[in-house]
Design an enzyme around this catalytic site. Structure first.
Site, PDB file in Angstrom:
ATOM      1  CG  PHE A   1      -9.445  -3.113 -25.778  1.00  0.00           C
ATOM      2  CD1 PHE A   1      -9.965  -2.977 -24.498  1.00  0.00           C
ATOM      3  CD2 PHE A   1      -8.688  -2.069 -26.301  1.00  0.00           C
ATOM      4  CE1 PHE A   1      -9.739  -1.831 -23.760  1.00  0.00           C
ATOM      5  CE2 PHE A   1      -8.457  -0.921 -25.569  1.00  0.00           C
ATOM      6  CZ  PHE A   1      -8.982  -0.801 -24.288  1.00  0.00           C
ATOM      7  CG  ASP A   2     -11.963 -10.608 -27.292  1.00  0.00           C
ATOM      8  OD1 ASP A   2     -11.723 -10.962 -28.459  1.00  0.00           O
ATOM      9  OD2 ASP A   2     -12.974 -10.948 -26.664  1.00  0.00           O
ATOM     10  CE  LYS A   3     -15.764  -8.037 -33.460  1.00  0.00           C
ATOM     11  NZ  LYS A   3     -17.202  -8.188 -33.124  1.00  0.00           N
TER      12      LYS A   3
END
Length: 634
Positions: free
Chosen positions: A311-313
């Site tokens: 995941f990107d944040k």
């Protein structure tokens, strides 16, 4: 060609006539004891029914394809040679009736497409110098302004230039929640104005609109074949000729022409050929109804095998908008002090300041005071004069510059917020600290439960890659129980981590916003865009979650696994049917007509099995609040 079109148009009528003739033949034999009439009527029924089948077989042969229709046509000729008109009539009727049932049931698996196309806007109210004019939606050009009133559909993608209203965006996101749209807000074609009116300047029209692209994507996805389908297609190319050869060999060794013809009938691989694509169509259709765009059967196969989610944040695990999460107060007049902080921060456009202003609005803080003077200190904060009071609001550097010290309690609170990865803003009035704000990018609703559900569905590793600092990243990772977190990364460094995970033998899906993370999305086994249908999100990823919600991600992963399982079930049913028929032929309890009946029944069984995917829900879905609608069937 005209004759073939005529047959295609009237195949259902031919099926009905054949069925009536078979009934009349049976009445002739068993009621009137008229055997000759029975033979003649069934022979006529066979000839009428075999014509569309033989035409299809000839058309396939011209394209060098050995089709199921060829096997049936040869079987009917063989039945005529041995005088078994009842067998030929029943076989052809069952084949045509089975095709009719297939087409009807297959239509139900494509309800997502039908529902979407039915919702496509066809007209638009164009705003002209002389007023308004009703035009075909294809006549609207970019830059034109259209008027949309209550109860009408938005005909274009565009920007609101006048008015406001509440839009139902279910056709885009799958979620029925009404969204308020005002000046300069973006709107999408196919959405419905539930209340209010809007004037919209068109930015995308016709086939370039988000809604048109969604329809095109789902249509293409349902026609894109999975690995199982590709294998079956190759298998069928050799299987049909093999059945013909087997029938010839059976006759050569047994001299039993009837047995050879029966082998042809039993050898039709219908359930095997249709089993995989119908699962693929139903599964992708299920996703489309919920605002989940899965780009084809091959994507479904790979997604089902994913064991690592990356995941990107910012904008993915989090909302992408800073907000006040904590406010410590050291005064008996917190409301007025909050109003004072908001009034001062209102002169700045800094994200932290805007977060305080928004928080004050939500909390219905006291009356904002009049500011006599303000001074912004770059990188530190703001000084303000309010009546006789001197107010300082900013970071620790700002307080140090003004010789303001925190007491042990305030220092403990400040350190606690910073340890949790939050940005902090401190306000002091006349040298005394009144408020400390903790500000962070808020985590999306339902993320923690969704990640737990993904683990339960078979995901082994959850990884976060972010360009944010280590403290903030670790705080988010701890809250969400992530397995790994890597911070301070540039886009190219994220790509390297994705490649490392793949090299270690993991099947990796990367979930990002579809724009900044497009390199990582492209390099992962499966790229998933959390976005509301932007061009880049749609074009670069394998899966698009129009709702940008994690429950939708859980559903998409569960749906992929269920679709692959459903395909395997259908292949098993098809192979088991062939085995049953061959064993029945050997032991003498299966004949031509009964074999054809079992064959057609097996096709319907695999279709009905696949149709279960249309209403598929994961265990996690069943515990979610009911807020999505079946957009495609509305």
């Amino acid at each position: 060609m005209k004759f073939q079109l005529f047959l295609t148009k009237h195949t259902n009528h031919i099926t009905l006539v054949t069925g009536i003739l078979i009934v009349l033949g049976m009445l002739s034999k068993y009621l009137l004891q008229f055997t000759l009439g029975y033979q003649v009527i069934l022979a006529v029924a066979s000839i009428i029914a075999v014509i569309p089948i033989a035409v299809r077989a000839w058309s396939a042969l011209r394209n060098k394809v050995f089709s199921i229709e060829l096997l049936v046509s040869i079987a009917v000729i063989g039945a005529f040679i041995i005088g078994e008109f009842n067998e030929s009539a029943i076989v052809t009727f069952l084949f045509l009736f089975g095709s009719y049932l297939e087409s009807k049931t297959l239509q139900k698996t494509r309800t997502a497409i039908k529902g979407l196309t039915d919702m496509s806007p066809t007209t638009a109210t164009l705003v002209t110098d002389d007023g308004t004019e009703e035009v075909d939606v294809d006549d609207v050009d970019e830059g034109d302004v259209v008027l949309v009133k209550t109860g009408s559909q938005v005909p274009v993608d565009g920007i609101v230039v006048e008015g406001n209203g509440y839009l139902n965006e279910a056709s885009i996101t799958g979620e029925a929640r009404q969204i308020n749209k005002q000046l300069k807000d973006s709107v999408y074609s196919g959405t419905m104005v539930e209340n209010g009116y809007l004037k919209i300047k068109a930015t995308q029209v016709g086939d370039d609109t988000t809604f048109a692209k969604i329809i095109e994507l789902v249509e293409e996805a349902q026609d894109t074949k999975s690995k199982a389908e590709k294998f079956i297609d190759r298998f069928a190319q050799y299987y049909t000729p093999a059945v013909l050869v087997l029938a010839v060999l059976v006759f050569a060794f047994s001299r039993d022409f009837r047995l050879a013809i029966t082998v042809l009938v039993l050898g039709c691989p219908g359930a095997l050929v249709i089993g995989a694509p119908v699962s693929n169509v139903a599964g992708i259709g299920n996703g489309a109804k919920r605002g989940i765009l899965i780009k084809g059967g091959e994507v479904v196969d790979t997604f089902a095998k994913v064991d690592t989610l990356v995941f990107d944040k910012t904008g993915t695990l989090t909302e992408g908008n800073t907000a006040v999460t904590t406010m410590h107060t050291y005064t008996n007049n917190a409301d007025n002090q909050l109003a004072l902080a908001a009034a001062i921060e209102g002169v700045s456009d800094h994200p932290l300041g805007q977060a305080i202003v928004s928080y004050a609005d939500q909390q219905s803080a006291g009356v904002a005071p009049v500011l006599d003077d303000t001074e912004t200190v770059k990188g530190q904060g703001i000084c303000a004069q309010v009546g006789k009071q001197e107010v300082v609001i900013g970071n620790q550097k700002m307080l140090t510059a003004h010789n303001i010290k925190l007491n042990p309690t305030q220092l403990k609170d400040l350190n606690g917020l910073q340890a949790g990865g939050q940005s902090t803003v401190i306000m002091a009035v006349d040298g005394q600290v009144q408020l400390i704000f903790g500000i962070a990018d808020t985590i999306r609703p339902g993320v923690k439960d969704s990640l737990a559900a993904l683990k339960a569905q078979g995901i082994k590793k959850l990884v976060m890659l972010t360009g944010d600092n280590e403290l903030t990243a670790q705080a988010v990772a701890n809250e969400l129980n992530l397995d790994e977190v890597h911070a301070n990364l540039l886009p190219e460094e994220k790509v390297e981590y994705v490649k490392k995970l793949k090299a270690a033998g993991n099947t990796v899906a990367f979930i990002g916003d579809g724009i900044n993370d497009s390199p990582s999305i492209a390099n992962a086994d499966i790229g998933i865009a959390m976005g509301s249908g932007t061009d880049v999100a749609i074009d670069t990823s394998d899966v698009v979650l129009m709702q940008s919600s994690f429950p939708a991600l859980v559903h998409a992963h569960g749906l992929a696994k269920k679709t692959v399982l459903n395909t395997r079930e259908n292949i098993f049913i098809a192979i088991a049917t062939v085995a049953f028929l061959l064993i029945g032929l050997i032991f003498g309890y299966i004949y031509m007509a009964s074999g054809m009946f079992v064959h057609e029944a097996s096709i319907l069984v695999v279709i009905f099995n696949a149709m279960r995917l249309i209403n598929f829900q994961t265990k996690f879905d069943k515990h979610q609040p009911t807020k999505t609608i079946q957009a495609a069937t509305a």
